[in-house]
Enzyme design. Sequence first.
Site, PDB file in Angstrom:
ATOM      1  N   ARG A 125       3.923   2.632  -2.426  1.00 43.96           N
ATOM      2  CA  ARG A 125       4.021   3.180  -3.689  1.00 43.96           C
ATOM      3  C   ARG A 125       4.293   1.828  -4.733  1.00 43.96           C
ATOM      4  O   ARG A 125       5.112   1.094  -4.560  1.00 43.96           O
ATOM      5  CB  ARG A 125       5.053   4.188  -3.869  1.00 43.96           C
ATOM      6  CG  ARG A 125       4.573   5.478  -3.375  1.00 43.96           C
ATOM      7  CD  ARG A 125       3.530   6.329  -4.104  1.00 43.96           C
ATOM      8  NE  ARG A 125       3.193   7.537  -3.471  1.00 43.96           N
ATOM      9  CZ  ARG A 125       2.202   7.654  -2.497  1.00 43.96           C
ATOM     10  NH1 ARG A 125       1.375   6.710  -2.378  1.00 43.96           N
ATOM     11  NH2 ARG A 125       2.003   9.106  -2.374  1.00 43.96           N
TER      12      ARG A 125
ATOM     13  N   GLU B 131       0.182   3.709 -12.403  1.00 43.40           N
ATOM     14  CA  GLU B 131      -1.167   3.891 -12.119  1.00 43.40           C
ATOM     15  C   GLU B 131      -1.776   4.771 -13.164  1.00 43.40           C
ATOM     16  O   GLU B 131      -1.155   5.853 -13.486  1.00 43.40           O
ATOM     17  CB  GLU B 131      -1.483   4.390 -10.763  1.00 43.40           C
ATOM     18  CG  GLU B 131      -1.047   3.467  -9.741  1.00 43.40           C
ATOM     19  CD  GLU B 131      -1.223   4.007  -8.406  1.00 43.40           C
ATOM     20  OE1 GLU B 131      -1.646   5.032  -8.200  1.00 43.40           O
ATOM     21  OE2 GLU B 131      -0.593   3.347  -7.399  1.00 43.40           O
TER      22      GLU B 131
ATOM     23  N   HIS C 239      -5.669   2.258  -5.613  1.00 41.93           N
ATOM     24  CA  HIS C 239      -5.238   3.084  -4.811  1.00 41.93           C
ATOM     25  C   HIS C 239      -6.134   3.915  -4.001  1.00 41.93           C
ATOM     26  O   HIS C 239      -6.605   5.148  -3.821  1.00 41.93           O
ATOM     27  CB  HIS C 239      -4.576   4.240  -5.809  1.00 41.93           C
ATOM     28  CG  HIS C 239      -3.404   4.896  -4.900  1.00 41.93           C
ATOM     29  ND1 HIS C 239      -2.180   5.436  -5.393  1.00 41.93           N
ATOM     30  CD2 HIS C 239      -3.326   5.300  -3.517  1.00 41.93           C
ATOM     31  CE1 HIS C 239      -1.705   6.058  -4.515  1.00 41.93           C
ATOM     32  NE2 HIS C 239      -2.290   6.037  -3.327  1.00 41.93           N
TER      33      HIS C 239
ATOM     34  N   THR D 292       0.784  -1.151   0.044  1.00 42.14           N
ATOM     35  CA  THR D 292       0.097   0.055  -0.106  1.00 42.14           C
ATOM     36  C   THR D 292       0.873   1.190   0.052  1.00 42.14           C
ATOM     37  O   THR D 292       0.294   2.279   0.393  1.00 42.14           O
ATOM     38  CB  THR D 292      -0.788   0.158   1.221  1.00 42.14           C
ATOM     39  OG1 THR D 292      -0.041  -0.030   2.406  1.00 42.14           O
ATOM     40  CG2 THR D 292      -2.121  -1.190   1.342  1.00 42.14           C
TER      41      THR D 292
HETATM   42  P1  NAP Z   1       6.246   7.476   7.689  1.00 42.34           P
HETATM   43  O1  NAP Z   1       5.600   7.628   8.811  1.00 42.34           O
HETATM   44  O2  NAP Z   1       7.171   8.762   7.158  1.00 42.34           O
HETATM   45  O3  NAP Z   1       7.113   6.085   7.621  1.00 42.34           O
HETATM   46  C1  NAP Z   1       7.972   5.877   6.641  1.00 42.34           C
HETATM   47  C2  NAP Z   1       8.956   4.569   7.094  1.00 42.34           C
HETATM   48  O4  NAP Z   1       9.772   4.124   6.218  1.00 42.34           O
HETATM   49  C3  NAP Z   1       9.658   5.159   8.380  1.00 42.34           C
HETATM   50  O5  NAP Z   1       9.834   3.964   9.342  1.00 42.34           O
HETATM   51  C4  NAP Z   1      11.222   5.183   7.686  1.00 42.34           C
HETATM   52  O6  NAP Z   1      12.182   5.013   8.757  1.00 42.34           O
HETATM   53  C5  NAP Z   1      11.013   4.071   6.755  1.00 42.34           C
HETATM   54  N1  NAP Z   1      11.971   4.244   5.664  1.00 42.34           N
HETATM   55  C6  NAP Z   1      12.518   5.401   4.913  1.00 42.34           C
HETATM   56  N2  NAP Z   1      13.222   5.139   4.075  1.00 42.34           N
HETATM   57  C7  NAP Z   1      13.663   3.674   4.276  1.00 42.34           C
HETATM   58  C8  NAP Z   1      14.739   2.910   3.399  1.00 42.34           C
HETATM   59  N3  NAP Z   1      15.416   3.342   2.489  1.00 42.34           N
HETATM   60  N4  NAP Z   1      14.683   1.780   4.164  1.00 42.34           N
HETATM   61  C9  NAP Z   1      13.870   1.176   5.077  1.00 42.34           C
HETATM   62  N5  NAP Z   1      12.999   2.008   5.578  1.00 42.34           N
HETATM   63  C10 NAP Z   1      12.827   3.380   5.256  1.00 42.34           C
HETATM   64  O7  NAP Z   1       5.349   7.017   6.406  1.00 42.34           O
HETATM   65  P2  NAP Z   1       3.799   6.595   6.487  1.00 42.34           P
HETATM   66  O8  NAP Z   1       2.857   7.306   6.947  1.00 42.34           O
HETATM   67  O9  NAP Z   1       4.023   5.249   7.033  1.00 42.34           O
HETATM   68  O10 NAP Z   1       3.494   6.092   5.006  1.00 42.34           O
HETATM   69  C11 NAP Z   1       4.445   5.350   4.160  1.00 42.34           C
HETATM   70  C12 NAP Z   1       4.161   5.563   2.754  1.00 42.34           C
HETATM   71  O11 NAP Z   1       2.918   4.845   2.430  1.00 42.34           O
HETATM   72  C13 NAP Z   1       3.858   6.893   2.320  1.00 42.34           C
HETATM   73  O12 NAP Z   1       5.276   7.489   1.972  1.00 42.34           O
HETATM   74  C14 NAP Z   1       2.966   6.784   1.034  1.00 42.34           C
HETATM   75  O13 NAP Z   1       3.828   6.767   0.045  1.00 42.34           O
HETATM   76  C15 NAP Z   1       2.286   5.466   1.310  1.00 42.34           C
HETATM   77  N6  NAP Z   1       0.725   5.844   1.563  1.00 42.34           N
HETATM   78  C16 NAP Z   1      -0.042   5.253   0.638  1.00 42.34           C
HETATM   79  C17 NAP Z   1      -1.537   5.234   0.737  1.00 42.34           C
HETATM   80  C18 NAP Z   1      -2.214   4.858  -0.195  1.00 42.34           C
HETATM   81  O14 NAP Z   1      -3.204   5.384  -0.246  1.00 42.34           O
HETATM   82  N7  NAP Z   1      -2.154   3.464  -0.588  1.00 42.34           N
HETATM   83  C19 NAP Z   1      -1.838   6.214   1.842  1.00 42.34           C
HETATM   84  C20 NAP Z   1      -1.096   6.789   2.560  1.00 42.34           C
HETATM   85  C21 NAP Z   1       0.356   6.634   2.453  1.00 42.34           C
HETATM   86  P3  NAP Z   1      13.777   5.423   8.469  1.00 42.34           P
HETATM   87  O15 NAP Z   1      13.414   6.937   8.017  1.00 42.34           O
HETATM   88  O16 NAP Z   1      14.413   5.330   9.773  1.00 42.34           O
HETATM   89  O17 NAP Z   1      14.187   4.742   7.633  1.00 42.34           O
END
Ligand code: NAP
Length: 323
Positions: free
Chosen positions: A237, A266, A284, A235
């Site tokens: 990207r 998409e 999505h 879910t």
């Molecule tokens: P978040 O709170 O910013 O969490 C992102 C996580 O990814 C953090 O734990 C970060 O930790 C980790 N991360 C970043 N780069 C990394 C890497 N290279 N290797 C391993 N871990 C890594 O984001 P979130 O709110 O959970 O959302 C995550 C993503 O879901 C969003 O960026 C968005 O693209 C997607 N999303 C999709 C939908 C949908 O409708 N399907 C809805 C909302 C969000 P570190 O920085 O410590 O690595």
Amino acid sequence: MKPKVFVTRPLPAPALELLASACEVRSYAEDAAIPASQLAQACCDVEGILINSARLSEEILLAAPRLRAVSNCGVGYDNIDVAACNRRRIPITNTAGSLEETTADLAFMLLLAAARRAIEADRYVRDGRWQRWQWGLMHGLDVHHKTLGLVGFGGIGQAMARRGRGFSMRILYCARRRAAESVERELHAEHADLETLLRESDYVSLHVPLTPETRHIIDGRALHVMKSNAILVNTARGSVVDEDALVEALSSRKIAGAGLDVFESEPHVHPNLIELDNVVLAPHIGSATGETRLRMATLAVKNLLAMLAGERPANVVNPEIYS
Ligand code: NAP
């Protein structure tokens, strides 16, 4: 004089009213991605933009000389040229805090649906193929007491961990930085490197932002490391997964199944994914509930108003511009 702002998609009425109380608002009327040329034109005299799944490129920024605030209506902001905004010291906000639980609900739904073959089962009944109860009918995979591997352990990853705990699952996570000890303890989550997580998890759910580092983090090699009865949920990207490699892994039953809400191009979906019965597909809709969409839009508006008032909202994703 009220600052001029542009909104790239229709907003729920209460959010639009809030914005209009302090700004001169122009909006793109369609619930679709605004073409780049129209966005550039629309931004020529605006000070703020509320952007929702449209691409904000350097070219568009160049066409918007007065722009000083970018409010992204969503958590992922891979649609925005952050470096170009940084060069202009334009703050960017996202809507972290408004959609995590809702998106985790959808991710867990995909996990359950793939494990218990929900879509196949529904189709089987609707098609009138169900003749009698059968011992051997549509065996799926247990979810409870299995291992859930979370790639990314931020807002959505941790919300998934809470759901996993409700199903008595063992929780593994990987992220570049280890979570606070109190978080690990509360969620019974164990930090692991990606390889270990892939090797030991029955369910792998992706919750990282799309960055150059995470593009194709799940490639053919990663899929090869996963268990043959594992299910992948995405879910995050689409481009976090190499879709061709995933199709190959699903077709050859290298992994058992997948639940996907996001895709590499998409709304185009790989034609072979459509053919496969061991994958559950969604368009999505991770954050798509009425309540959450209103919460996101309201937060995006509040962020924009704060930036235009010269304040620094909590959700600024490029704090480096302030140093
Ligand atoms: P978040 O709170 O910013 O969490 C992102 C996580 O990814 C953090 O734990 C970060 O930790 C980790 N991360 C970043 N780069 C990394 C890497 N290279 N290797 C391993 N871990 C890594 O984001 P979130 O709110 O959970 O959302 C995550 C993503 O879901 C969003 O960026 C968005 O693209 C997607 N999303 C999709 C939908 C949908 O409708 N399907 C809805 C909302 C969000 P570190 O920085 O410590 O690595």
